[in-house]
Design an enzyme around this catalytic site. Structure first.
Site, mmCIF file in Angstrom:
data_model
loop_
_atom_site.group_PDB
_atom_site.id
_atom_site.type_symbol
_atom_site.label_atom_id
_atom_site.label_comp_id
_atom_site.label_asym_id
_atom_site.label_seq_id
_atom_site.Cartn_x
_atom_site.Cartn_y
_atom_site.Cartn_z
ATOM 1 N N SER A 1 -1.626 -4.017 10.021
ATOM 2 C CA SER A 1 -1.305 -5.021 9.091
ATOM 3 C C SER A 1 0.004 -5.632 9.176
ATOM 4 O O SER A 1 0.889 -5.130 9.706
ATOM 5 C CB SER A 1 -0.846 -4.246 7.678
ATOM 6 O OG SER A 1 -2.268 -3.374 7.117
ATOM 7 N N ASP B 1 -9.347 -9.994 8.549
ATOM 8 C CA ASP B 1 -9.119 -8.480 8.304
ATOM 9 C C ASP B 1 -9.982 -7.456 8.739
ATOM 10 O O ASP B 1 -9.509 -6.606 9.297
ATOM 11 C CB ASP B 1 -8.576 -8.623 6.942
ATOM 12 C CG ASP B 1 -7.704 -7.274 6.575
ATOM 13 O OD1 ASP B 1 -6.817 -6.994 7.592
ATOM 14 O OD2 ASP B 1 -7.779 -6.669 5.625
ATOM 15 N N ARG C 1 0.850 -1.063 0.016
ATOM 16 C CA ARG C 1 0.182 -0.269 0.106
ATOM 17 C C ARG C 1 0.896 1.252 0.247
ATOM 18 O O ARG C 1 1.987 1.270 0.463
ATOM 19 C CB ARG C 1 -1.068 0.088 1.006
ATOM 20 C CG ARG C 1 -2.132 -0.866 1.070
ATOM 21 C CD ARG C 1 -3.083 -0.753 2.271
ATOM 22 N NE ARG C 1 -2.774 -1.120 3.363
ATOM 23 C CZ ARG C 1 -2.031 -0.454 4.306
ATOM 24 N NH1 ARG C 1 -2.187 0.798 4.481
ATOM 25 N NH2 ARG C 1 -1.460 -1.018 5.618
ATOM 26 N N TYR D 1 -1.289 -3.214 -6.710
ATOM 27 C CA TYR D 1 -1.020 -4.339 -5.700
ATOM 28 C C TYR D 1 -1.887 -4.162 -4.640
ATOM 29 O O TYR D 1 -2.375 -3.014 -4.353
ATOM 30 C CB TYR D 1 0.261 -3.888 -4.886
ATOM 31 C CG TYR D 1 0.886 -5.173 -4.362
ATOM 32 C CD1 TYR D 1 1.735 -6.016 -4.747
ATOM 33 C CD2 TYR D 1 0.727 -5.261 -3.197
ATOM 34 C CE1 TYR D 1 2.326 -6.922 -4.290
ATOM 35 C CE2 TYR D 1 1.083 -6.506 -2.570
ATOM 36 C CZ TYR D 1 1.946 -7.335 -3.037
ATOM 37 O OH TYR D 1 2.261 -8.446 -2.323
ATOM 38 N N HIS E 1 -11.144 -2.669 11.320
ATOM 39 C CA HIS E 1 -9.866 -3.482 10.705
ATOM 40 C C HIS E 1 -9.612 -4.462 11.823
ATOM 41 O O HIS E 1 -8.468 -4.526 12.515
ATOM 42 C CB HIS E 1 -8.550 -2.396 10.485
ATOM 43 C CG HIS E 1 -7.435 -3.059 9.854
ATOM 44 N ND1 HIS E 1 -6.053 -2.892 9.978
ATOM 45 C CD2 HIS E 1 -7.379 -3.863 9.029
ATOM 46 C CE1 HIS E 1 -5.513 -3.302 9.221
ATOM 47 N NE2 HIS E 1 -6.161 -4.287 8.565
ATOM 48 N N LYS F 1 -9.453 -2.315 1.531
ATOM 49 C CA LYS F 1 -9.253 -1.224 2.453
ATOM 50 C C LYS F 1 -10.330 0.146 1.876
ATOM 51 O O LYS F 1 -10.468 0.752 2.587
ATOM 52 C CB LYS F 1 -7.901 -0.807 2.514
ATOM 53 C CG LYS F 1 -7.032 -1.969 2.734
ATOM 54 C CD LYS F 1 -7.155 -2.560 4.231
ATOM 55 C CE LYS F 1 -6.069 -3.869 4.245
ATOM 56 N NZ LYS F 1 -6.343 -4.317 5.590
ATOM 57 N N CYS G 1 0.508 -7.971 11.455
ATOM 58 C CA CYS G 1 0.748 -8.180 12.876
ATOM 59 C C CYS G 1 0.256 -9.528 13.528
ATOM 60 O O CYS G 1 -0.004 -9.600 14.576
ATOM 61 C CB CYS G 1 0.364 -6.991 13.761
ATOM 62 S SG CYS G 1 1.338 -5.591 13.836
ATOM 63 N N ARG H 1 2.392 -11.916 -0.610
ATOM 64 C CA ARG H 1 0.918 -12.468 -0.178
ATOM 65 C C ARG H 1 0.421 -13.497 -0.772
ATOM 66 O O ARG H 1 0.998 -13.933 -2.054
ATOM 67 C CB ARG H 1 -0.171 -11.091 -0.507
ATOM 68 C CG ARG H 1 0.276 -10.040 0.094
ATOM 69 C CD ARG H 1 -0.028 -9.803 1.528
ATOM 70 N NE ARG H 1 0.119 -8.727 2.255
ATOM 71 C CZ ARG H 1 -0.308 -8.167 3.315
ATOM 72 N NH1 ARG H 1 -1.433 -8.833 3.908
ATOM 73 N NH2 ARG H 1 -0.006 -7.160 3.963
HETATM 74 O O1 SAT Z 1 -2.431 -4.704 0.844
HETATM 75 S S1 SAT Z 1 -3.652 -4.626 1.852
HETATM 76 O O2 SAT Z 1 -3.726 -3.383 2.260
HETATM 77 O O3 SAT Z 1 -4.565 -5.241 1.355
HETATM 78 C C1 SAT Z 1 -3.075 -5.592 3.070
HETATM 79 C C2 SAT Z 1 -2.845 -4.814 4.397
HETATM 80 O O4 SAT Z 1 -2.221 -3.826 4.387
HETATM 81 O O5 SAT Z 1 -3.425 -5.136 5.393
HETATM 82 MN MN MN Z 2 -5.253 -5.532 6.925
#
Ligand code: SAT
Ligand code: MN
Length: 598
Positions: A261, A286, A69, A210, A239, A219, A263, A378
């Site tokens: 994110s 998530d 991100r 991405y 979240h 998000k 963690c 990922r």
């Molecule tokens: O790239 S994402 O935002 O989907 C993954 C994350 O940061 O939790």
């Molecule tokens: Mn996340």
């Protein structure tokens, strides 16, 4: 936006603006996905893995600049700057639209425009919300097909007259006549825009392919736009993972957990308890949308239908359920590739082979200095394949939440677990959360602690102070004893040698057990300046060999460090401006007073 006519008009307008070669409407069928995947493999965008070991799985390598991100390029374009608040980047929506219009003009030349109707939440849920993503990235289509419910199921609800969020996406790399495509087209950083228009409830994303930048249901919609809708409608878009916990007597509890994110949300959501007779099942890893039920309790649905999990560190030891889930029909991005067409990453629990192709497509050997997989590599995998998925994970009205965990990565200061004194104090705990920045975001601050209220810092679609107020307001919607109990946890404390003190993963079930005992009122707790805490003896440590002194250390309040923390929290609250709810300042003052009393 609302109705089929509006949708057709919008698609036509965008088709003309972007000058896409052709328009394709996704129906969401298996056949469609198979054909799309074949096309990407044929074009060399994707690579198929060994069909005997990883049936239906593919590997993609992103451009080296497009790996996570981009918070610096993410904007909340509310009509008024003050409504975006101090934590968001703001651009005047009129100005931003002009810029974006310029960028989207001709941006899909030489490409197919895909229309993806999608549903966030179980298709039969009254809490589900609709969206339509337009994208020129077949990779995005394949990912959206896993992460959300796409195609006819969603279109049907739109045709029936329900509102949908228009989500426009382009990788921002038009192809001139005869120009050859690259495997991962994208635009340079200063041309990337991840834009949310909260009043209009629309999303516009340019230049990145991405994850959260491009899979706009995640998000952008399910958090940034949904948080605005939730504020207006009186619910919560968070979240958070959602898990179902069953104790040896068969009693069921549901827990949500807010962690930034990378963690360990996915690992916690799929945890295999190390204590006898306990079971964890997964509802989501998530995002949690929480509504007040008729009985006054909070109920959570998972708006997604897949997991977009961090690959490095995922192993048979850390997360056997995830390892089983990703065995088929999974998209891997930026992992390494073995010579026999399997994926590999650091922390997979398998010794590095003598030769790999790394995430950049280069030869790699154990002597190589760089990591073989990107730290934010990922997997995109269907939730329905997860062996720990809860049978009622798609319950239309959601599952009743008994406890909310908040936490982040903190090597010092924050104890293993403490329980809030009240709802208001619990919201205070969420508001002061800090965490070391991870590779989930492109940043020069990786490793540094930043405050991240409820792990929502990059995802709140409006003013952070109003967001915290929305949490506080829950007590006006229901009685406090019907609300979940709030606990602050930290699995990441380190000792002098820099090793983790708490084993984490499956052993986190020991903390979950204490939490359920607190919910049931069956175990006393020590009252500390921070909140209620267990004594070492209160935790079920059967079968664990841990240094008792170190354990005591992570269950103690370090007055000196906490007085420093109080100062830093004060500064962080000041930074949020005059709108910060007074209740949170009251809690800070009360905390300081309690600390000075011991
Ligand atoms: O790239 S994402 O935002 O989907 C993954 C994350 O940061 O939790
Ligand atoms: Mn996340």
């Amino acid at each position: 936006m609302k109705g089929k006519d509006m949708l057709l008009k919008w698609v036509q307008e965008i088709g003309e603006l972007t000058q896409a070669d052709q328009v394709y409407w996704c129906n969401g069928s298996e056949k469609e996905l198979a054909e799309l995947t074949d096309m990407m493999v044929e074009k060399g965008i994707a690579q198929r893995l060994d069909e005997n070991v990883y049936p239906g799985c593919t590997l993609f390598r992103s451009d080296a600049s497009d790996v996570a991100r981009v918070e610096d390029r993410t904007f909340i374009a509310s009509l008024k700057e003050e409504d975006a608040g101090p934590t968001n980047n703001w651009i005047d929506p009129t100005v931003l639209k002009e810029t974006l219009n310029g960028l989207f003009n001709g941006s899909m030349k030489g490409r197919t425009l895909y229309v993806i109707p999608f549903c966030m939440g179980p298709v039969d849920s009254p809490y589900a919300k609709l969206g339509v993503e337009i994208t020129d990235s077949p990779y995005v289509v394949a990912n959206m097909a896993i992460m959300t419910r796409i195609g006819d199921v969603a279109l049907k609800r739109i045709e029936a007259g329900e509102e949908f969020v228009p989500c426009l996406h382009s990788v921002g790399a038009p192809l001139e006549e005869g120009e050859e495509d690259t495997p991962w087209p994208c635009a340079p950083m200063d041309k990337k825009y991840i834009a949310q228009f909260p009043e209009e409830r629309s999303i516009c994303s340019f230049g990145s392919g991405y994850g959260g930048n491009a899979l706009l249901g995640k998000k952008c919609f399910a958090l940034r736009i949904a948080s605005v809708i939730a504020r207006d409608e009186g619910w919560l878009a968070e979240h958070m993972l959602i898990l179902k916990l069953t104790n040896p007597q068969g009693k069921v509890y549901h827990v949500c957990g807010a962690f930034p994110s990378a963690c360990g949300k996915t690992n916690l959501a799929m945890l295999v308890p190390t204590i006898e007779g306990w079971k964890v099942e997964t509802v989501g890893d998530d995002i949690s949308w929480m509504h007040f039920g008729e009985d006054g309790r909070l109920y959570a649905i998972n708006p997604e239908s897949g997991f977009f999990g961090v690959a490095p560190g995922t192993s048979q030891g850390s997360n056997p359920s995830a390892m089983a889930t990703i065995q088929s029909n999974t998209i891997f991005t930026n992992t390494a590739l073995t010579d026999d067409n399997k994926v590999w990453w650091e922390g997979m629990g398998i010794k590095a082979p003598e030769h790999l192709i790394d995430w950049k497509g280069n030869d790699w050997t154990p002597q190589s200095k760089e990591k073989a997989a990107h730290a934010n590599a990922r997997f995109t995998t269907p939730a329905s394949q997860c062996p720990s998925i809860a049978p009622d994970w798609e319950a239309p009205l959601g599952v009743p939440i008994d406890a909310i965990l908040v936490g982040g990565r903190r090597a010092t200061t924050i104890p293993l677990v403490h329980e809030s004194f009240s709802w208001q104090h619990g919201i205070f705990l969420g508001s002061i959360m800090g965490s070391e920045v991870t590779a989930a975001v492109i940043s020069d601050k990786i490793g540094q602690v930043r405050r991240d209220p409820f792990a929502m810092l990059p995802f709140i679609g409006y003013h952070v102070a109003d967001y915290l107020q929305n949490w506080l307001d829950a007590t006006q919607k229901t009685e406090e004893d019907k609300l979940p109990k709030i606990f602050y946890v930290n699995w990441f404390r380190k000792n002098q040698e820099g090793d983790f003190i708490w084993p984490g993963f499956g052993d986190n079930s020991r903390v979950l057990k204490w939490i359920t005992q607190r919910i049931d009122g069956t175990i006393p707790a020590r009252k500390t300046a921070l909140g209620y805490m267990p004594a070492v003896e209160d935790l079920d440590l059967t079968g664990l060999e841990l240094d008792k002194k170190e354990l005591e250390e992570i269950l103690t309040v370090d007055k000196k460090l906490w007085l420093e923390e109080v100062k830093s929290i004060g500064e962080h609250f000041e930074g949020y401006g005059k709108k910060m709810p007074k209740e949170l300042y009251d809690e800070l003052e009360a905390l300081e007073k309690r600390l000075n009393e011991v």
